[in-house]
Enzyme design. Sequence first.
Site, PDB file in Angstrom:
ATOM      1  CB  SER A 219      -0.953   0.022   1.188  1.00  0.00           C
ATOM      2  OG  SER A 219      -0.261   0.202   2.394  1.00  0.00           O
TER       3      SER A 219
ATOM      4  CE  LYS B  93      -3.161   2.213   4.365  1.00  0.00           C
ATOM      5  NZ  LYS B  93      -2.530   1.087   3.777  1.00  0.00           N
TER       6      LYS B  93
END
Length: 183
Positions: free
Chosen positions: A51, A104
């Site tokens: 990711s 993230k």
Amino acid sequence: MSSLTSSLCGNKGMGARSFLWDSAKKSFTAGLIALTISDRYASIAPVRGLSMHPTFNPRKGTSMGSLMDDCVLVDKFCLEKYKFSHGDVVVFRSPSNHKEKHIKRLIAMPGDWIRIPHSYDTVKIPEGHCWVEGDNSSSSLDSRSFGPIPLGLLQGKATYIVWPPQRVGQVEKRMPEGRLLPY
């Protein structure tokens, strides 16, 4: 003579017990110090999956698997007054499963307006929340899926890559262009 022998043997047993007790106390103390440091100041976290590719795990196609996964230093001093800014890479608890941690990029802060990629939607980030996204949008479960996340779920920010040795260095702080709106 036998009483002398038994007292010498007894002293050896006491010395071994005393050594073990001292070792156990030192180990326990060291463990408490390490736990305090990792809970309040800094810790090391592995980065799994794609990711955040290519920022983390750029060579995921290797057969080495998790041995080559990046590990990052997570700074927790920023939690005291939520000292985060746009472009920071943050570690947070999943809004849907508190046992999971994610890493993230922080895209928007409370009060910001953000343009959602691949749509015509805009979102105002509510107070006490932020918007996070993975650098690899095709392989990321992030705010595009679950919306703004509460600031209280943030666990710290990734500041340095500490493993593997050839990738040691500072984590780049950057923002995708055209996402924040000037409202």
